[in-house]
Design an enzyme around this catalytic site. Structure first.
Site, mmCIF file in Angstrom:
data_model
loop_
_atom_site.group_PDB
_atom_site.id
_atom_site.type_symbol
_atom_site.label_atom_id
_atom_site.label_comp_id
_atom_site.label_asym_id
_atom_site.label_seq_id
_atom_site.Cartn_x
_atom_site.Cartn_y
_atom_site.Cartn_z
ATOM 1 N N ILE A 27 -25.296 84.687 74.778
ATOM 2 C CA ILE A 27 -26.177 83.507 74.850
ATOM 3 C C ILE A 27 -26.324 83.041 76.301
ATOM 4 O O ILE A 27 -27.431 82.749 76.764
ATOM 5 C CB ILE A 27 -25.633 82.374 73.939
ATOM 6 C CG1 ILE A 27 -25.655 82.843 72.471
ATOM 7 C CG2 ILE A 27 -26.450 81.095 74.121
ATOM 8 C CD1 ILE A 27 -24.990 81.901 71.490
ATOM 9 N N ASP A 46 -17.898 82.753 84.865
ATOM 10 C CA ASP A 46 -17.409 83.598 83.765
ATOM 11 C C ASP A 46 -16.149 84.351 84.191
ATOM 12 O O ASP A 46 -15.991 84.673 85.367
ATOM 13 C CB ASP A 46 -18.514 84.605 83.385
ATOM 14 C CG ASP A 46 -18.399 85.080 81.949
ATOM 15 O OD1 ASP A 46 -17.395 85.732 81.617
ATOM 16 O OD2 ASP A 46 -19.316 84.789 81.156
ATOM 17 N N SER A 136 -21.852 75.975 63.750
ATOM 18 C CA SER A 136 -22.042 75.675 62.325
ATOM 19 C C SER A 136 -20.718 75.777 61.572
ATOM 20 O O SER A 136 -20.609 75.275 60.448
ATOM 21 C CB SER A 136 -23.056 76.637 61.710
ATOM 22 O OG SER A 136 -22.601 77.963 61.827
ATOM 23 N N TYR A 159 -10.848 78.743 64.772
ATOM 24 C CA TYR A 159 -12.079 78.663 65.585
ATOM 25 C C TYR A 159 -12.870 77.401 65.238
ATOM 26 O O TYR A 159 -13.318 76.667 66.128
ATOM 27 C CB TYR A 159 -12.938 79.911 65.345
ATOM 28 C CG TYR A 159 -14.307 79.842 65.998
ATOM 29 C CD1 TYR A 159 -14.450 80.005 67.368
ATOM 30 C CD2 TYR A 159 -15.456 79.615 65.238
ATOM 31 C CE1 TYR A 159 -15.708 79.940 67.974
ATOM 32 C CE2 TYR A 159 -16.715 79.555 65.830
ATOM 33 C CZ TYR A 159 -16.831 79.717 67.203
ATOM 34 O OH TYR A 159 -18.081 79.643 67.794
ATOM 35 N N ASN A 188 -25.300 81.318 63.473
ATOM 36 C CA ASN A 188 -25.449 82.792 63.523
ATOM 37 C C ASN A 188 -26.578 83.273 64.435
ATOM 38 O O ASN A 188 -27.620 83.724 63.968
ATOM 39 C CB ASN A 188 -25.668 83.349 62.111
ATOM 40 C CG ASN A 188 -24.421 83.182 61.270
ATOM 41 O OD1 ASN A 188 -24.174 82.101 60.755
ATOM 42 N ND2 ASN A 188 -23.619 84.210 61.184
ATOM 43 N N VAL A 203 -22.391 90.468 62.936
ATOM 44 C CA VAL A 203 -22.890 91.357 61.887
ATOM 45 C C VAL A 203 -24.186 92.093 62.276
ATOM 46 O O VAL A 203 -24.320 93.293 62.010
ATOM 47 C CB VAL A 203 -23.026 90.601 60.539
ATOM 48 C CG1 VAL A 203 -24.045 89.479 60.606
ATOM 49 C CG2 VAL A 203 -23.366 91.534 59.415
ATOM 50 N N ASN A 220 -19.186 92.539 53.635
ATOM 51 C CA ASN A 220 -18.039 91.842 53.031
ATOM 52 C C ASN A 220 -18.551 91.033 51.838
ATOM 53 O O ASN A 220 -19.397 90.161 52.020
ATOM 54 C CB ASN A 220 -17.375 90.890 54.035
ATOM 55 C CG ASN A 220 -16.893 91.615 55.286
ATOM 56 O OD1 ASN A 220 -17.355 91.365 56.393
ATOM 57 N ND2 ASN A 220 -15.978 92.529 55.090
ATOM 58 N N ASP A 297 -14.664 82.831 55.635
ATOM 59 C CA ASP A 297 -16.124 82.883 55.452
ATOM 60 C C ASP A 297 -16.578 81.886 54.386
ATOM 61 O O ASP A 297 -15.929 81.739 53.355
ATOM 62 C CB ASP A 297 -16.553 84.285 54.986
ATOM 63 C CG ASP A 297 -16.963 85.165 56.148
ATOM 64 O OD1 ASP A 297 -16.993 84.662 57.284
ATOM 65 O OD2 ASP A 297 -17.245 86.353 55.910
HETATM 66 N N1 LIG Z 1 -23.197 83.884 68.780
HETATM 67 C C1 LIG Z 1 -23.187 82.981 67.807
HETATM 68 O O1 LIG Z 1 -23.711 83.199 66.717
HETATM 69 C C2 LIG Z 1 -22.533 81.643 68.020
HETATM 70 C C3 LIG Z 1 -22.506 80.743 66.930
HETATM 71 C C4 LIG Z 1 -21.912 79.489 67.123
HETATM 72 C C5 LIG Z 1 -21.405 79.154 68.362
HETATM 73 N N2 LIG Z 1 -21.425 80.068 69.381
HETATM 74 C C6 LIG Z 1 -20.854 79.671 70.676
HETATM 75 O O2 LIG Z 1 -21.775 80.002 71.692
HETATM 76 C C7 LIG Z 1 -21.075 80.299 72.891
HETATM 77 C C8 LIG Z 1 -21.538 81.634 73.446
HETATM 78 O O3 LIG Z 1 -21.278 82.649 72.472
HETATM 79 P P1 LIG Z 1 -21.762 84.151 72.643
HETATM 80 O O4 LIG Z 1 -22.151 84.623 71.296
HETATM 81 O O5 LIG Z 1 -22.718 84.262 73.752
HETATM 82 O O6 LIG Z 1 -20.381 84.861 73.007
HETATM 83 P P2 LIG Z 1 -20.006 85.850 74.201
HETATM 84 O O7 LIG Z 1 -18.616 86.308 73.913
HETATM 85 O O8 LIG Z 1 -21.058 86.877 74.383
HETATM 86 O O9 LIG Z 1 -20.018 84.882 75.455
HETATM 87 C C9 LIG Z 1 -18.927 84.064 75.815
HETATM 88 C C10 LIG Z 1 -18.772 84.154 77.317
HETATM 89 O O10 LIG Z 1 -17.707 83.279 77.727
HETATM 90 C C11 LIG Z 1 -16.905 83.970 78.672
HETATM 91 N N3 LIG Z 1 -15.546 83.424 78.634
HETATM 92 C C12 LIG Z 1 -14.664 83.508 77.612
HETATM 93 N N4 LIG Z 1 -13.503 82.936 77.952
HETATM 94 C C13 LIG Z 1 -13.665 82.446 79.218
HETATM 95 C C14 LIG Z 1 -12.817 81.762 80.112
HETATM 96 N N5 LIG Z 1 -11.547 81.475 79.775
HETATM 97 N N6 LIG Z 1 -13.305 81.407 81.316
HETATM 98 C C15 LIG Z 1 -14.584 81.725 81.680
HETATM 99 N N7 LIG Z 1 -15.423 82.395 80.877
HETATM 100 C C16 LIG Z 1 -14.974 82.758 79.645
HETATM 101 C C17 LIG Z 1 -16.939 85.423 78.216
HETATM 102 O O11 LIG Z 1 -16.555 86.361 79.225
HETATM 103 C C18 LIG Z 1 -18.395 85.552 77.801
HETATM 104 O O12 LIG Z 1 -19.214 85.932 78.893
HETATM 105 C C19 LIG Z 1 -19.603 80.233 72.542
HETATM 106 O O13 LIG Z 1 -19.138 78.954 72.876
HETATM 107 C C20 LIG Z 1 -19.592 80.411 71.042
HETATM 108 O O14 LIG Z 1 -18.450 79.826 70.444
HETATM 109 C C21 LIG Z 1 -21.979 81.289 69.237
#
Ligand SMILES: NC(=O)c1ccc[n+]([C@@H]2O[C@H](COP(=O)([O-])OP(=O)(O)OC[C@H]3O[C@@H](n4cnc5c(N)ncnc54)[C@H](O)[C@@H]3O)[C@@H](O)[C@H]2O)c1
Length: 336
Positions: A27, A46, A136, A159, A188, A203, A220, A297
């Site tokens: 994201i 990052d 969510s 989480y 998601n 998924v 699942n 889940d």
């Molecule tokens: N993808 C989804 O469906 C979803 C749904 C709900 C919430 N989120 C939230 O959105 C955010 C981004 O998710 P994503 O899917 O892009 O995941 P991702 O794992 O692709 O991205 C997370 C990023 O954070 C960095 N990171 C992790 N720990 C770190 C630390 N200690 N210091 C610095 N950087 C760190 C990782 O290297 C990575 O680049 C997260 O907070 C996640 O919880 C995502």
């Protein structure tokens, strides 16, 4: 829609400096890419624990893009990263419910202590606004559908606890220190650059990769669980709206960030098969397998997006199938 065009060039972002934590992730890298089109200076912060350099490599061509390698668990790193920053999009966290069940301590360190560090650093640097990735999963065991922001249940995983604690901290920081915060409860999310590799892969990329290798994806449960799968471009739109809103009533709260439609896992694999077999007809014959339900889940997830529509003017452009078509095209070009 042209991938190279900003959704809506927003003049108020012109020349601002925006820090994207987790900017090398799925994201975060999409946010960095979009923000550069709005003439912002973008700093990606990052530690590359799950993020990848390849996600941001093309962005270095733009002189307004900068990378700071550091860890949100380290307050000094956070203070350095926020120096001179106008806005923060806080995406850095350890995602995945199963990961947090296996190792709750690390998930808590990153998602809670790291979050608090970023809030403190933002407050100390007088950052204008702090937008953060909520989830969510905060709806927990609440069975009501569609999900509305102020009706939540009990968390079902470590989480989910971390993401709910983020909301509580953001609320207290806005009340106590006056910092403007907005939480976006992502549902998601899927799309380009979401990682298909590793045991904690989400998924959609996981199933795309399986189909492309002519291997059976394993669902699942019976496949009738449903999710409000949300295309990344809708999520990017929400972040821009949260950054730029001038509506005071829209601040210091949380928003469902979704399309507002649900799709079962069985429907999802049907669409994936259909779209992927346009590239490789053999994929139409790949069989689906079914396994046990996963702990943590919930059966169904569907967002009400009314709050975001009325307070932020959110108007998602991509339904699930339109987004999936674009995502499949991207995976086909980039995973082959
Ligand atoms: N993808 C989804 O469906 C979803 C749904 C709900 C919430 N989120 C939230 O959105 C955010 C981004 O998710 P994503 O899917 O892009 O995941 P991702 O794992 O692709 O991205 C997370 C990023 O954070 C960095 N990171 C992790 N720990 C770190 C630390 N200690 N210091 C610095 N950087 C760190 C990782 O290297 C990575 O680049 C997260 O907070 C996640 O919880 C995502």
């Amino acid at each position: 829609m042209d991938m190279e065009k900003p959704m809506d060039m927003n003049q108020s972002l012109n020349n601002t400096t925006i820090l994207v934590t987790g900017g090398a992730g799925f994201i975060g890298s999409n946010l960095c890419e979009e923000l550069l089109k709005h003439n912002c200076k973008v700093i990606c912060f990052d530690n590359f624990s799950t993020g990848k350099m390849e996600n941001i490599l093309p962005l270095f061509d733009n002189e307004r893009f900068k990378l700071i390698v550091g860890d949100i668990r380290n307050i000094d790193d956070c203070h350095k990263a926020v120096s001179g920053v106008d806005y923060i999009l806080h995406e850095a966290a350890l995602g995945s419910v199963p990961r947090s069940i296996k190792d709750p301590i690390t998930s808590n360190d990153v998602n809670v202590s790291g979050f608090l560090n970023m809030l403190v650093a933002a407050k100390d640097a007088n950052v204008k606004r702090f937008i953060y990735a909520a989830s969510s999963s905060t709806y927990g065991d609440s069975a009501s559908l569609p999900k509305v922001e102020d009706v939540i249940g009990k968390p079902l995983s470590p989480y989910a606890i971390t993401k709910y604690v983020n909301e509580l901290y953001a609320d207290v920081f806005s009340r106590t220190y006056g910092i403007e915060c907005i939480g976006l409860r992502y549902f998601n999310v899927f799309g380009q650059r979401q990682d298909p590799y590793g045991v904690y892969a989400a998924v959609i990329p996981l199933f795309v990769k399986k189909f492309m290798n002519h291997e059976s994806p394993i669902i699942n449960g019976d496949g009738e669980n449903s999710r409000d799968f949300t295309y990344i471009k809708n999520v990017v739109q929400m972040n821009i709206l949260a950054l730029t809103t001038t509506n005071k009533a829209a601040l210091n709260t949380v928003y469902n960030t979704a399309f507002g439609e649900r799709t079962t896992l069985n429907q999802l694999v049907g669409y994936l098969k259909e779209y992927l077999s346009e590239y490789d007809p053999l994929i139409a014959d790949v069989k689906i397998e079914y396994g046990p339900n996963r702990s943590g889940d919930i059966p169904h997830s569907l967002a009400s997006i009314d709050k975001a529509k009325s307070l932020l003017g959110y108007n998602p452009h991509y339904n699930m199938r339109e987004g999936l078509r674009e995502a499949v095209e991207w995976y086909w070009e980039n995973l082959k």
